[in-house]
Design a protein around this motif. Structure first.
Motif, PDB file in Angstrom:
ATOM      1  N   LYS A  60       0.834  -1.197   0.000  1.00 13.49           N
ATOM      2  CA  LYS A  60       0.000   0.000   0.000  1.00 13.49           C
ATOM      3  C   LYS A  60       0.869   1.246   0.000  1.00 13.49           C
ATOM      4  N   MET A  61       0.471   2.227  -0.798  1.00  5.95           N
ATOM      5  CA  MET A  61       1.153   3.510  -0.820  1.00  5.95           C
ATOM      6  C   MET A  61       0.651   4.347   0.348  1.00  5.95           C
ATOM      7  N   GLY A  62       1.562   4.814   1.199  1.00  7.27           N
ATOM      8  CA  GLY A  62       1.159   5.594   2.360  1.00  7.27           C
ATOM      9  C   GLY A  62       1.259   7.086   2.110  1.00  7.27           C
ATOM     10  N   GLY A  63       0.838   7.847   3.096  1.00  9.10           N
ATOM     11  CA  GLY A  63       0.972   9.290   3.016  1.00  9.10           C
ATOM     12  C   GLY A  63      -0.239   9.981   2.438  1.00  9.10           C
ATOM     13  N   LYS A  64      -0.330  11.297   2.674  1.00 11.11           N
ATOM     14  CA  LYS A  64      -1.456  12.076   2.188  1.00 11.11           C
ATOM     15  C   LYS A  64      -1.218  12.518   0.754  1.00 11.11           C
ATOM     16  N   GLU A  65      -2.317  12.797   0.051  1.00  9.61           N
ATOM     17  CA  GLU A  65      -2.208  13.344  -1.293  1.00  9.61           C
ATOM     18  C   GLU A  65      -1.525  14.704  -1.216  1.00  9.61           C
ATOM     19  N   SER A  66      -0.629  14.971  -2.148  1.00  7.45           N
ATOM     20  CA  SER A  66       0.101  16.225  -2.133  1.00  7.45           C
ATOM     21  C   SER A  66      -0.634  17.329  -2.885  1.00  7.45           C
ATOM     22  N   ASN A  67      -1.510  16.969  -3.802  1.00  4.57           N
ATOM     23  CA  ASN A  67      -2.183  17.967  -4.639  1.00  4.57           C
ATOM     24  C   ASN A  67      -3.426  18.489  -3.921  1.00  4.57           C
ATOM     25  N   GLU A  68      -3.226  19.487  -3.067  1.00  4.04           N
ATOM     26  CA  GLU A  68      -4.310  20.006  -2.245  1.00  4.04           C
ATOM     27  C   GLU A  68      -5.406  20.667  -3.080  1.00  4.04           C
ATOM     28  N   LEU A  69      -5.027  21.282  -4.190  1.00  4.29           N
ATOM     29  CA  LEU A  69      -6.033  21.951  -5.026  1.00  4.29           C
ATOM     30  C   LEU A  69      -6.986  20.926  -5.637  1.00  4.29           C
ATOM     31  N   VAL A  70      -6.449  19.800  -6.073  1.00  3.63           N
ATOM     32  CA  VAL A  70      -7.296  18.768  -6.657  1.00  3.63           C
ATOM     33  C   VAL A  70      -8.244  18.213  -5.600  1.00  3.63           C
ATOM     34  N   LEU A  71      -7.742  17.992  -4.408  1.00  2.00           N
ATOM     35  CA  LEU A  71      -8.589  17.486  -3.334  1.00  2.00           C
ATOM     36  C   LEU A  71      -9.688  18.486  -2.987  1.00  2.00           C
ATOM     37  N   ALA A  72      -9.354  19.764  -3.012  1.00  2.00           N
ATOM     38  CA  ALA A  72     -10.364  20.787  -2.747  1.00  2.00           C
ATOM     39  C   ALA A  72     -11.435  20.780  -3.827  1.00  2.00           C
ATOM     40  N   ASP A  73     -11.026  20.551  -5.075  1.00  7.76           N
ATOM     41  CA  ASP A  73     -11.985  20.482  -6.184  1.00  7.76           C
ATOM     42  C   ASP A  73     -12.910  19.273  -6.025  1.00  7.76           C
ATOM     43  N   ILE A  74     -12.346  18.134  -5.634  1.00  8.52           N
ATOM     44  CA  ILE A  74     -13.157  16.936  -5.405  1.00  8.52           C
ATOM     45  C   ILE A  74     -14.162  17.204  -4.290  1.00  8.52           C
ATOM     46  N   ALA A  75     -13.691  17.850  -3.216  1.00 11.29           N
ATOM     47  CA  ALA A  75     -14.578  18.176  -2.106  1.00 11.29           C
ATOM     48  C   ALA A  75     -15.709  19.090  -2.550  1.00 11.29           C
ATOM     49  N   ALA A  76     -15.384  20.086  -3.350  1.00 15.85           N
ATOM     50  CA  ALA A  76     -16.406  21.021  -3.828  1.00 15.85           C
ATOM     51  C   ALA A  76     -17.464  20.307  -4.657  1.00 15.85           C
ATOM     52  N   GLU A  77     -17.051  19.340  -5.454  1.00 15.54           N
ATOM     53  CA  GLU A  77     -17.996  18.594  -6.292  1.00 15.54           C
ATOM     54  C   GLU A  77     -18.955  17.765  -5.433  1.00 15.54           C
ATOM     55  N   VAL A  78     -18.421  17.076  -4.426  1.00 14.39           N
ATOM     56  CA  VAL A  78     -19.266  16.253  -3.561  1.00 14.39           C
ATOM     57  C   VAL A  78     -20.246  17.133  -2.786  1.00 14.39           C
ATOM     58  N   ILE A  79     -19.770  18.256  -2.266  1.00 14.66           N
ATOM     59  CA  ILE A  79     -20.629  19.158  -1.499  1.00 14.66           C
ATOM     60  C   ILE A  79     -21.739  19.729  -2.380  1.00 14.66           C
ATOM     61  N   GLU A  80     -21.405  20.080  -3.610  1.00 16.46           N
ATOM     62  CA  GLU A  80     -22.409  20.632  -4.527  1.00 16.46           C
ATOM     63  C   GLU A  80     -23.482  19.609  -4.878  1.00 16.46           C
ATOM     64  N   ARG A  81     -23.098  18.345  -4.963  1.00 17.01           N
ATOM     65  CA  ARG A  81     -24.055  17.289  -5.326  1.00 17.01           C
ATOM     66  C   ARG A  81     -25.010  16.946  -4.185  1.00 17.01           C
ATOM     67  N   THR A  82     -24.614  17.300  -2.977  1.00 19.44           N
ATOM     68  CA  THR A  82     -25.376  16.876  -1.808  1.00 19.44           C
ATOM     69  C   THR A  82     -26.393  17.932  -1.408  1.00 19.44           C
ATOM     70  N   ASP A  83     -27.638  17.502  -1.213  1.00 20.75           N
ATOM     71  CA  ASP A  83     -28.697  18.411  -0.775  1.00 20.75           C
ATOM     72  C   ASP A  83     -29.130  18.009   0.632  1.00 20.75           C
ATOM     73  N   ASP A  84     -30.155  17.158   0.707  1.00 25.42           N
ATOM     74  CA  ASP A  84     -30.672  16.738   2.010  1.00 25.42           C
ATOM     75  C   ASP A  84     -30.307  15.282   2.313  1.00 25.42           C
ATOM     76  N   GLU A  85     -29.398  14.723   1.523  1.00 25.10           N
ATOM     77  CA  GLU A  85     -29.028  13.325   1.741  1.00 25.10           C
ATOM     78  C   GLU A  85     -28.150  13.188   2.994  1.00 25.10           C
ATOM     79  N   HIS A  86     -28.170  11.991   3.542  1.00 20.82           N
ATOM     80  CA  HIS A  86     -27.260  11.628   4.628  1.00 20.82           C
ATOM     81  C   HIS A  86     -26.015  11.010   4.004  1.00 20.82           C
ATOM     82  N   LEU A  87     -24.852  11.387   4.508  1.00 24.24           N
ATOM     83  CA  LEU A  87     -23.592  10.915   3.937  1.00 24.24           C
ATOM     84  C   LEU A  87     -22.873   9.978   4.896  1.00 24.24           C
ATOM     85  N   ILE A  88     -22.513   8.806   4.382  1.00 28.65           N
ATOM     86  CA  ILE A  88     -21.579   7.927   5.086  1.00 28.65           C
ATOM     87  C   ILE A  88     -20.200   8.293   4.571  1.00 28.65           C
ATOM     88  N   MET A  89     -19.359   8.800   5.440  1.00 27.83           N
ATOM     89  CA  MET A  89     -18.026   9.234   5.038  1.00 27.83           C
ATOM     90  C   MET A  89     -17.023   8.130   5.379  1.00 27.83           C
TER      91      MET A  89
END
Length: 379
Positions: free
Chosen positions: A212-241
């Motif tokens: 397994k490859m360890g460590g955190k993702e280094s591309n913080e901007l890409v992770l922020a973009d992924i987060a923004a997409e998930v948040i935008e898709r979510t309305d009143d749903e419950h999320l299992i994280m």
């Protein structure tokens, strides 16, 4: 003419993986095992080992097992009708790391062709500490933590490697890393992996997992973009994280504390419950109408596993309730490229579910950015 039997050392750590479904992040130590049992955890390592044995059942008359008594191996071999010799008897019903090591030492004295063991990274460490460096080994994945490269990608894959040896097919060998993490830090959400050494394994790359490859993702901007997409898709749903650093980035974007290596429950960007056990999670899922629960999950870098590695809380019954269409699978393209074209892997413990969910699946890789990859059941 009598065909010489392949001699297989066989050791099962019965308590491997017991802490997974009850959110204990591992199974090392008697106290952890006792707590897991009190929480209602079930012993499943034997079932995983049995899947390996099912593959090689047609070759019973060509195998001789050397094993330990009871749940450490002999019980399974007896049930399946294999020839075996038991050379170690544990003193107590709840076996320990010392039992694993003593069993391995006794088995090696019999000169086995290959030592096959079922467990997780803690078990791999126990085996390594008393193993002859020339001894060929193979791990059956049955633990919560499986970072080491000595394990097959699934129990049945381990069976197929053994099948090749039984048939006398050529098999290259290589040294694979034995890895483990600090469980105390792991329970605090900190991944600190350490390499302990190497063991000699059959180099069947389609059947044996990468480290397994360890460590955190280094591309913080890409992770922020992924987060923004998930948040935008979510309305009143419950999320299992789910677990992992990519999911953690989404939680951070929502301003929520995150259980890096556990499962949390979020609704309208509010953390309602954290580090849930399988039973707690199932109860919450049942209370919601179909389609009202979304599962946010990522893959293990370098391996491609989505289910069955470190997230045993996400059991088959929970996955069925959520449904394949209600999964937000998230990963950076860099992480996907690290798989070098290999498919994502499904190992939920339910073969029918794994096959039903196999096929092309969409991965969120950025803001309004997706790719399609193949999800494959491990056979």
């Amino acid at each position: 003419m009598t065909t010489q039997r392949l001699s297989i050392g066989f050791v099962v750590n019965p308590f491997a993986g017991i802490g997974g479904a009850v959110a204990l992040k591992g199974s090392d130590g008697a106290e952890t095992r006792e707590k897991a049992l009190q929480l209602g955890a079930e012993l499943k390592a034997g079932c995983r080992a049995e899947q390996t044995l099912s593959v090689i059942e047609p070759y019973r008359d060509r195998i001789q097992f050397v094993t330990a008594a009871g749940a450490m191996g002999a019980d399974l071999l007896e049930q399946r009708g294999f020839f075996y010799q038991s050379v170690y008897q544990p003193d107590q019903q709840q076996t320990s790391a010392e039992d694993t090591q003593q069993a391995v030492q006794c088995i090696q004295q019999q000169g086995v062709d290959i030592l096959v063991f079922a467990g997780g990274d803690g078990t791999a460490r126990d085996v390594y500490q008393c193993l002859n460096e020339t001894q060929l080994v193979l791990g059956i994945p049955a633990g919560v933590k499986i970072h080491s490269g000595v394990y097959a990608v699934s129990p049945k894959a381990a069976g197929r490697v053994i099948e090749r040896l039984i048939k006398g097919q050529l098999s290259s060998l290589h040294l694979a890393d034995v890895m483990d993490i600090d469980e105390e830090l792991f329970r605090q959400g900190i991944v600190k992996a350490r390499r302990f050494g190497e063991m000699l394994i059959p180099a069947e790359l389609e059947y044996v997992q990468a480290v397994k490859m360890g460590g955190k993702e280094s591309n913080e901007l890409v992770l922020a973009d992924i987060a923004a997409e998930v948040i935008e898709r979510t309305d009143d749903e419950h999320l299992i994280m789910g677990s992992g650093s990519t999911v953690a980035a989404i939680m951070e974007e929502m301003g929520l504390d995150n259980t890096l290596l556990g499962v949390d429950w979020v609704h309208q960007q509010q953390l309602l419950a954290r580090d849930l056990t399988e039973a707690e999670l199932y109860q919450r899922v049942k209370e919601q109408n179909p389609g009202r629960v979304k599962l946010v999950i990522t893959l293990i870098g370098g391996q491609g596993h989505i289910f069955g590695r470190g997230n045993q809380q996400l059991s088959p019954r929970i996955l069925r309730h959520v449904g394949r269409d209600n999964i937000y699978l998230v990963a950076t393209k860099k992480k996907l490229e690290g798989l070098q074209g290999k498919p994502l892997l499904m190992d939920s413990g339910d073969e029918a579910l794994d096959k039903d969910w196999s096929g092309l699946i969409t991965v969120i890789t950025g803001y309004h950015d997706e790719v399609v990859v193949r999800l494959q059941a491990i056979e």
